[in-house]
Design a protein around this motif. Structure first.
Motif, PDB file in Angstrom:
ATOM      1  N   PRO A  27      20.686  49.056  21.518  1.00 59.14           N
ATOM      2  CA  PRO A  27      19.367  49.789  21.750  1.00 59.14           C
ATOM      3  C   PRO A  27      18.108  49.341  20.975  1.00 59.14           C
ATOM      4  O   PRO A  27      18.061  48.519  20.322  1.00 59.14           O
ATOM      5  CB  PRO A  27      19.726  51.129  20.909  1.00 59.14           C
ATOM      6  CG  PRO A  27      21.005  50.721  19.975  1.00 59.14           C
ATOM      7  CD  PRO A  27      21.384  49.175  20.567  1.00 59.14           C
ATOM      8  N   VAL A  28      17.053  49.761  21.644  1.00 58.89           N
ATOM      9  CA  VAL A  28      15.728  49.643  20.902  1.00 58.89           C
ATOM     10  C   VAL A  28      15.294  50.918  20.585  1.00 58.89           C
ATOM     11  O   VAL A  28      15.105  52.058  21.018  1.00 58.89           O
ATOM     12  CB  VAL A  28      14.603  49.246  22.296  1.00 58.89           C
ATOM     13  CG1 VAL A  28      13.301  48.960  21.659  1.00 58.89           C
ATOM     14  CG2 VAL A  28      15.255  47.855  23.077  1.00 58.89           C
ATOM     15  N   VAL A  57      11.244  56.219  28.528  1.00 59.96           N
ATOM     16  CA  VAL A  57      12.082  56.869  29.274  1.00 59.96           C
ATOM     17  C   VAL A  57      13.598  56.627  28.610  1.00 59.96           C
ATOM     18  O   VAL A  57      14.112  55.510  28.706  1.00 59.96           O
ATOM     19  CB  VAL A  57      12.331  56.314  30.849  1.00 59.96           C
ATOM     20  CG1 VAL A  57      13.303  57.172  31.528  1.00 59.96           C
ATOM     21  CG2 VAL A  57      10.802  56.422  31.288  1.00 59.96           C
ATOM     22  N   ARG A  58      13.821  57.653  27.650  1.00 64.18           N
ATOM     23  CA  ARG A  58      15.125  57.553  27.016  1.00 64.18           C
ATOM     24  C   ARG A  58      16.494  58.394  27.498  1.00 64.18           C
ATOM     25  O   ARG A  58      17.490  57.784  27.475  1.00 64.18           O
ATOM     26  CB  ARG A  58      14.679  57.901  25.546  1.00 64.18           C
ATOM     27  CG  ARG A  58      13.933  56.731  24.885  1.00 64.18           C
ATOM     28  CD  ARG A  58      14.070  56.811  23.410  1.00 64.18           C
ATOM     29  NE  ARG A  58      13.179  56.015  22.355  1.00 64.18           N
ATOM     30  CZ  ARG A  58      13.616  54.712  22.157  1.00 64.18           C
ATOM     31  NH1 ARG A  58      14.835  54.337  22.471  1.00 64.18           N
ATOM     32  NH2 ARG A  58      12.740  54.034  21.642  1.00 64.18           N
ATOM     33  N   ALA A  62      15.896  61.664  32.502  1.00 61.83           N
ATOM     34  CA  ALA A  62      14.617  61.043  33.072  1.00 61.83           C
ATOM     35  C   ALA A  62      14.866  59.814  33.681  1.00 61.83           C
ATOM     36  O   ALA A  62      14.184  59.389  34.511  1.00 61.83           O
ATOM     37  CB  ALA A  62      13.840  60.894  31.819  1.00 61.83           C
ATOM     38  N   ARG A  63      15.822  58.998  33.232  1.00 62.44           N
ATOM     39  CA  ARG A  63      16.159  57.688  33.734  1.00 62.44           C
ATOM     40  C   ARG A  63      16.543  57.706  35.151  1.00 62.44           C
ATOM     41  O   ARG A  63      16.051  57.013  36.090  1.00 62.44           O
ATOM     42  CB  ARG A  63      17.102  57.060  33.025  1.00 62.44           C
ATOM     43  CG  ARG A  63      17.328  55.468  33.285  1.00 62.44           C
ATOM     44  CD  ARG A  63      16.528  54.441  32.908  1.00 62.44           C
ATOM     45  NE  ARG A  63      16.634  54.424  31.513  1.00 62.44           N
ATOM     46  CZ  ARG A  63      16.913  53.442  30.686  1.00 62.44           C
ATOM     47  NH1 ARG A  63      17.510  52.415  31.354  1.00 62.44           N
ATOM     48  NH2 ARG A  63      17.069  53.468  29.461  1.00 62.44           N
ATOM     49  N   GLU A  64      17.381  58.717  35.305  1.00 62.94           N
ATOM     50  CA  GLU A  64      17.713  59.067  36.817  1.00 62.94           C
ATOM     51  C   GLU A  64      16.883  59.355  37.730  1.00 62.94           C
ATOM     52  O   GLU A  64      16.560  58.926  38.940  1.00 62.94           O
ATOM     53  CB  GLU A  64      18.957  60.204  37.043  1.00 62.94           C
ATOM     54  CG  GLU A  64      19.584  60.301  38.100  1.00 62.94           C
ATOM     55  CD  GLU A  64      20.741  61.305  37.964  1.00 62.94           C
ATOM     56  OE1 GLU A  64      20.522  62.247  38.673  1.00 62.94           O
ATOM     57  OE2 GLU A  64      21.258  61.317  37.131  1.00 62.94           O
ATOM     58  N   THR A  78      16.706  48.792  35.958  1.00 63.86           N
ATOM     59  CA  THR A  78      16.010  49.872  35.470  1.00 63.86           C
ATOM     60  C   THR A  78      17.187  50.828  35.032  1.00 63.86           C
ATOM     61  O   THR A  78      16.933  51.278  33.794  1.00 63.86           O
ATOM     62  CB  THR A  78      15.079  50.559  36.318  1.00 63.86           C
ATOM     63  OG1 THR A  78      14.067  49.471  36.872  1.00 63.86           O
ATOM     64  CG2 THR A  78      14.191  51.762  35.560  1.00 63.86           C
ATOM     65  N   ALA A  79      18.233  50.942  35.667  1.00 64.73           N
ATOM     66  CA  ALA A  79      19.167  51.975  35.234  1.00 64.73           C
ATOM     67  C   ALA A  79      19.872  51.555  34.096  1.00 64.73           C
ATOM     68  O   ALA A  79      20.343  52.277  33.154  1.00 64.73           O
ATOM     69  CB  ALA A  79      20.205  52.105  36.397  1.00 64.73           C
ATOM     70  N   THR A  80      20.057  50.171  33.873  1.00 64.24           N
ATOM     71  CA  THR A  80      20.854  49.747  32.775  1.00 64.24           C
ATOM     72  C   THR A  80      19.856  49.062  31.623  1.00 64.24           C
ATOM     73  O   THR A  80      20.895  48.856  30.470  1.00 64.24           O
ATOM     74  CB  THR A  80      21.770  48.371  33.244  1.00 64.24           C
ATOM     75  OG1 THR A  80      20.923  47.498  33.758  1.00 64.24           O
ATOM     76  CG2 THR A  80      22.853  49.030  34.205  1.00 64.24           C
ATOM     77  N   ALA A  81      18.575  48.882  31.557  1.00 59.76           N
ATOM     78  CA  ALA A  81      18.019  48.603  30.372  1.00 59.76           C
ATOM     79  C   ALA A  81      18.151  49.525  29.435  1.00 59.76           C
ATOM     80  O   ALA A  81      18.190  50.595  29.387  1.00 59.76           O
ATOM     81  CB  ALA A  81      16.610  48.194  30.698  1.00 59.76           C
ATOM     82  N   PRO A  82      18.279  48.818  28.137  1.00 61.20           N
ATOM     83  CA  PRO A  82      18.056  49.924  26.939  1.00 61.20           C
ATOM     84  C   PRO A  82      17.166  50.736  26.861  1.00 61.20           C
ATOM     85  O   PRO A  82      17.410  51.956  26.267  1.00 61.20           O
ATOM     86  CB  PRO A  82      18.312  48.922  25.743  1.00 61.20           C
ATOM     87  CG  PRO A  82      18.903  47.514  26.287  1.00 61.20           C
ATOM     88  CD  PRO A  82      18.177  47.322  27.484  1.00 61.20           C
ATOM     89  N   LEU A  83      15.903  50.123  27.040  1.00 62.70           N
ATOM     90  CA  LEU A  83      14.741  51.203  26.908  1.00 62.70           C
ATOM     91  C   LEU A  83      13.962  50.947  28.235  1.00 62.70           C
ATOM     92  O   LEU A  83      13.613  49.748  28.482  1.00 62.70           O
ATOM     93  CB  LEU A  83      13.938  50.849  25.959  1.00 62.70           C
ATOM     94  CG  LEU A  83      12.682  51.823  25.560  1.00 62.70           C
ATOM     95  CD1 LEU A  83      13.119  53.513  25.646  1.00 62.70           C
ATOM     96  CD2 LEU A  83      11.997  51.436  24.334  1.00 62.70           C
TER      97      LEU A  83
END
Length: 196
Positions: A27-28, A57-58, A62-64, A78-83
């Motif tokens: 995580p970031v 976007v955490r 919101a990510r979806e 974008t779906a899998t980045a930590p932040l």
């Protein structure tokens, strides 16, 4: 070399730094992002303008919503980045100028009374700040994956408002396996620099 920055720092920020397309699941933290911003906020802009706005976007929900507005090739990363951060320009930044530039408090009225002038200044100076942000992410030992492949109008409606223009979406984290493509060539000094 005639640079004050040591070779290891030059590598970290520029020579060895790469745009990341995959990330580990480390995580970031909020503290890391605050440290990045607290460093890069000092980067120069015209009249000390600070039009950059950052939406982190955490949440999964919101990510979806964000992934749905990304170009097809940017969705998985974008779906899998930590932040993920949405970087935007605040077109009403001029309201803060009397505080940020006290030597010339009338600057907001002299230069930025018209919306087109504000949008132009916001876009240029927020882009400068976005570049500083990416270098700050690298300075934190993280990788950035900046992207402009998205539906800007949809992201503006979903996450911002009419006074904020999305500039880029940045995936942030520790680089994963096969995170970057081979380095593309760059123009040489002689191809770019002229003296008059």
């Amino acid at each position: 070399m005639s640079l004050a920055l040591d070779s290891a720092a030059q590598d970290l920020l520029f020579r060895e730094a790469r745009t990341a397309n995959t990330f580990t699941d480390e995580p970031v933290s909020e503290e890391q992002v605050q440290a990045i911003y607290d460093l890069v906020k000092f980067g120069p802009t015209a009249f000390n303008q600070t039009p950059l706005r950052i939406v982190l976007v955490r949440s999964a929900e919101a990510r979806e919503r964000l992934v749905a507005h990304m170009a097809e090739g940017n969705r998985a990363k974008t779906a899998t980045a930590p932040l993920v951060a949405i970087l935007a320009a605040d077109n009403e930044f001029h309201e803060e100028l009397p505080t940020l530039f006290p030597a010339f408090p009338q600057a907001k009225d002299v230069f930025f009374s018209e919306r087109p002038a504000r949008e132009n200044a916001a876009g240029l100076n927020a882009a400068l700040q976005a570049a500083y942000f990416i270098v700050g992410v690298r300075a934190a030992g993280l990788a950035a994956g900046p992207m402009t492949g998205f539906d800007g109008a949809a992201i503006q409606k979903e996450f911002l408002d009419g006074d904020h223009t999305p500039l880029m979406v940045v995936n942030i984290g520790k680089p994963g396996e096969d995170a970057s493509y081979p380095r593309s060539p760059r123009l040489s000094y002689d191809e770019v620099v002229t003296t008059v």
